[in-house]
Design a protein around this motif. Structure first.
Motif, PDB file in Angstrom:
ATOM      1  N   THR A  46       0.883  -1.180   0.000  1.00  0.00           N
ATOM      2  CA  THR A  46       0.000   0.000   0.000  1.00  0.00           C
ATOM      3  C   THR A  46       0.918   1.228   0.000  1.00  0.00           C
ATOM      4  OG1 THR A  46      -0.160   0.013   2.421  1.00  0.00           O
ATOM      5  CG2 THR A  46      -1.854  -1.185   1.238  1.00  0.00           C
ATOM      6  N   PRO A  47       1.373   1.669  -1.149  1.00  0.00           N
ATOM      7  CA  PRO A  47       2.425   2.697  -1.220  1.00  0.00           C
ATOM      8  C   PRO A  47       2.023   4.030  -0.581  1.00  0.00           C
ATOM      9  CG  PRO A  47       2.106   1.619  -3.349  1.00  0.00           C
ATOM     10  CD  PRO A  47       0.971   1.203  -2.483  1.00  0.00           C
ATOM     11  N   ILE A  48       2.961   4.631   0.123  1.00  0.00           N
ATOM     12  CA  ILE A  48       2.724   5.936   0.739  1.00  0.00           C
ATOM     13  C   ILE A  48       2.362   6.997  -0.298  1.00  0.00           C
ATOM     14  CG2 ILE A  48       3.855   7.840   1.973  1.00  0.00           C
ATOM     15  CD1 ILE A  48       5.315   5.756   3.645  1.00  0.00           C
ATOM     16  N   PRO A  49       3.054   7.105  -1.447  1.00  0.00           N
ATOM     17  CA  PRO A  49       2.679   8.150  -2.408  1.00  0.00           C
ATOM     18  C   PRO A  49       1.217   8.055  -2.845  1.00  0.00           C
ATOM     19  CG  PRO A  49       4.823   7.251  -2.966  1.00  0.00           C
ATOM     20  CD  PRO A  49       4.267   6.380  -1.886  1.00  0.00           C
ATOM     21  N   ARG A  50       0.712   6.858  -3.038  1.00  0.00           N
ATOM     22  CA  ARG A  50      -0.689   6.690  -3.426  1.00  0.00           C
ATOM     23  C   ARG A  50      -1.619   7.146  -2.297  1.00  0.00           C
ATOM     24  NH1 ARG A  50      -1.856   0.789  -5.222  1.00  0.00           N
ATOM     25  NH2 ARG A  50      -2.149   0.446  -2.974  1.00  0.00           N
ATOM     26  N   ARG A  54      -4.462  10.939  -1.820  1.00  0.00           N
ATOM     27  CA  ARG A  54      -5.890  10.991  -1.514  1.00  0.00           C
ATOM     28  C   ARG A  54      -6.186  11.475  -0.088  1.00  0.00           C
ATOM     29  NH1 ARG A  54      -4.820   5.232  -1.503  1.00  0.00           N
ATOM     30  NH2 ARG A  54      -5.302   4.314   0.534  1.00  0.00           N
ATOM     31  N   THR A  55      -5.194  12.046   0.579  1.00  0.00           N
ATOM     32  CA  THR A  55      -5.435  12.602   1.910  1.00  0.00           C
ATOM     33  C   THR A  55      -4.816  13.994   1.997  1.00  0.00           C
ATOM     34  OG1 THR A  55      -5.350  12.139   4.293  1.00  0.00           O
ATOM     35  CG2 THR A  55      -3.345  11.673   3.007  1.00  0.00           C
ATOM     36  N   ILE A 114       5.413   8.934  10.643  1.00  0.00           N
ATOM     37  CA  ILE A 114       5.391   7.566  10.124  1.00  0.00           C
ATOM     38  C   ILE A 114       4.026   6.928  10.333  1.00  0.00           C
ATOM     39  CG2 ILE A 114       6.327   5.248  10.501  1.00  0.00           C
ATOM     40  CD1 ILE A 114       9.047   6.565  11.040  1.00  0.00           C
ATOM     41  N   VAL A 115       3.496   7.043  11.541  1.00  0.00           N
ATOM     42  CA  VAL A 115       2.204   6.425  11.852  1.00  0.00           C
ATOM     43  C   VAL A 115       1.104   6.963  10.937  1.00  0.00           C
ATOM     44  CG1 VAL A 115       0.395   6.223  13.616  1.00  0.00           C
ATOM     45  CG2 VAL A 115       2.801   5.893  14.240  1.00  0.00           C
ATOM     46  N   ASN A 116       1.127   8.255  10.668  1.00  0.00           N
ATOM     47  CA  ASN A 116       0.050   8.862   9.897  1.00  0.00           C
ATOM     48  C   ASN A 116       0.085   8.540   8.408  1.00  0.00           C
ATOM     49  OD1 ASN A 116      -1.448   9.949  11.923  1.00  0.00           O
ATOM     50  ND2 ASN A 116      -0.590  12.003  11.777  1.00  0.00           N
ATOM     51  N   VAL A 117       1.165   7.916   7.942  1.00  0.00           N
ATOM     52  CA  VAL A 117       1.176   7.421   6.560  1.00  0.00           C
ATOM     53  C   VAL A 117       1.253   5.892   6.529  1.00  0.00           C
ATOM     54  CG1 VAL A 117       2.193   9.529   5.635  1.00  0.00           C
ATOM     55  CG2 VAL A 117       3.702   7.637   6.335  1.00  0.00           C
ATOM     56  N   GLY A 118       1.199   5.276   7.699  1.00  0.00           N
ATOM     57  CA  GLY A 118       1.357   3.824   7.794  1.00  0.00           C
ATOM     58  C   GLY A 118       0.132   3.034   7.415  1.00  0.00           C
ATOM     59  N   GLN A 119      -1.027   3.707   7.321  1.00  0.00           N
ATOM     60  CA  GLN A 119      -2.273   3.086   6.876  1.00  0.00           C
ATOM     61  C   GLN A 119      -2.619   1.864   7.731  1.00  0.00           C
ATOM     62  OE1 GLN A 119      -1.899   3.081   2.286  1.00  0.00           O
ATOM     63  NE2 GLN A 119       0.131   3.609   3.050  1.00  0.00           N
TER      64      GLN A 119
END
Length: 480
Positions: A46-50, A54-55, A114-119
């Motif tokens: 689940t790539p961070i750039p993607r 959308r956020t 890190i956590v906020n993009v960790g999905q």
């Protein structure tokens, strides 16, 4: 003038808590460095750039909104690891007060990023718990300044929310918590069993009832003792520590139990703690005026953010591991409101048969922590966190969620992607590409004592069927 703001009888507890939180930060940043690339990197599941596309920063504040690359992620996580090691070594006790606060604050910002993009890979309660504990520890001050009493009490309040919230979610949730039968199943069906879980599962059922009852007492009654005068508060903290130690010995829950034990230390007064840990500390000086202003501002903020979790605990529709802020402060905690009675496991297999025939030789991929080979004893993982293994446990419980990343995982296995294979314990193809892969669903249970003696197996399993059908890469992609 500011004597009322100080809690000098918590100086040793503060020192211990700060070092334990620093140790958890070390583990957390180590996990991030070791696992981010195949999970959330540029070619991750689940790539961070993607995700960033959308956020917004407001919804998920992170330094990666400025720019993302795998190299930058390594720099952020690496800087966090270095700072955490410095805090563990005692750097914040030799730096000036302001510099120490800045170090702790930067640790918090980096891990929040890190956590906020960790999905989904970072959607666990212990991530928010580390961020909230780390934020409060930022304002405890160094060893040569008296601990601020408001921050000490906010840490006690955090521990209360963790324990009492978990107790309430159980009593409002699965009926087995009320009839004391949950642990007839939990040791066997928990996400990642530990080396002792087989024995815990086979304890006599009356002892399982005692375990559940002790859990209710610890989580629903003992937390109130933490706010009472000494020595009652220390007794309450000791009960929490013993109970969390029991959980550490029976399962793998990343750093959740370790961090809860760390928080409990702050409720123990120094007279008792120094008997166990005779740490030579300087005589703490009074709290400077500017630091007092900062402490009171932080206290006001946290009290305001505490309204929602307090209301949530009182609500019959209590939410588990939820919060109202994107910075993970003022969270509501809880775990295992429901307990599964049966254990289904997704097992990944591959074959080098070009047709992927059913009667071909299919070989299993072995994960590092989750059950797979029935003859392999469950390993000890905690306080380290195997994120992929945890999500594999969720796959049978939440198929819709798993289908956002599990098909991509199968594709990475078809590609023999090295970063992905490093997350596994064993690649049956030794780095070569399989022709086909598939996901199959098995029903697992612990072997009985008689089965264990006869076969040496820890698990018994039966095939249910396909979880995801066999797949292969298109011809142009499969070419070397």
């Amino acid at each position: 003038m500011l004597d009322w703001l100080a809690a000098p009888d918590h100086a040793t507890a503060r020192w211990v808590l700060q070092h334990l939180v620093a140790l958890v930060y070390v583990i957390a940043f180590t996990v991030a460095l070791a696992q981010f690339r195949p999970l959330i990197g540029e070619r991750g599941l689940t790539p961070i750039p993607r995700f960033l596309a959308r956020t917004t920063f407001r919804r998920h504040p992170s330094v990666f909104h400025l720019r993302y690359s795998d190299t930058l992620f390594r720099l952020v996580a690496g800087a966090g690891l270095v700072l955490a090691l410095a805090a563990l070594a005692g750097a914040t006790d030799v730096l000036p007060l302001g510099a120490g606060i800045a170090l702790w604050g930067l640790l918090w910002v980096l891990y929040l990023s890190i956590v906020n993009v960790g999905q989904v890979w970072y959607g666990f309660g212990w991530e928010s718990l580390l961020l909230e504990a780390g934020f409060l520890v930022t304002f405890l001050g160094p060893a040569d300044v008296a601990p601020p009493a408001p921050i000490v009490w906010l840490l006690v309040w955090l521990l209360f929310r963790v324990e009492f919230g978990a107790g309430l979610i159980k009593m409002r949730g699965d009926r087995c918590w009320r009839d004391l039968t949950c642990l007839d199943h939990h040791h066997e069906t928990q996400p990642l069993p530990s080396p002792t879980s087989w024995w815990f599962h086979h304890l006599p059922r009356p002892l399982h009832r005692v375990e559940v009852l002790a859990n209710h007492v610890t989580q629903l009654a003992v937390p109130f003792l933490l706010f009472l005068p000494q020595p009652v508060a220390s007794i309450g903290a000791a009960v929490v520590i013993v109970t969390q130690g029991w959980l550490v010995s029976s399962g793998n829950f990343a750093w959740l139990n370790f961090l809860t034990i760390s928080l409990a230390v702050i409720a123990i007064d120094d007279a008792r703690l120094r008997r166990l840990l005779p740490i030579p500390l300087p005589e703490p000086a009074p709290i400077p005026l500017w630091f007092a202003v900062v402490v009171l501002a932080v206290t006001g903020l946290m009290l305001a953010l505490s309204v929602w979790p307090a209301m949530n605990m009182l609500s019959p529709r209590q939410k588990m591991n939820a919060g109202i802020t994107p910075v993970h402060l003022g969270n509501s905690y809880g775990a295992f409101g429901s307990v599964t009675r049966e254990r289904d496991e997704v097992v990944l297999e591959g074959t080098d048969d070009p047709d992927g025939a059913e009667d071909a030789t299919w070989r299993e991929y072995e994960f590092r922590s989750k059950p797979g080979d029935p003859y392999r004893r469950p390993p000890q993982t905690a306080p380290y966190h195997r994120r992929l293994d945890w999500l594999m446990w969720f796959a049978p419980l939440a198929p819709r969620m798993a289908r956002t990343w599990l098909p991509t995982l199968l594709d990475r296995l078809l590609e023999a992607d090295r970063p992905t294979l490093r997350l596994l314990r064993r690649d049956p193809f030794d780095g070569e590409r399989p022709a086909w892969v598939r996901a199959r669903l098995y029903r697992y249970r612990f072997t009985t004592r008689a089965e264990r003696r006869a076969t040496g197996a820890w698990w018994h399993r039966e095939l249910i069927g396909d979880y995801l059908p066999a797949r292969t890469l298109p011809r142009e992609s499969a070419a070397p």
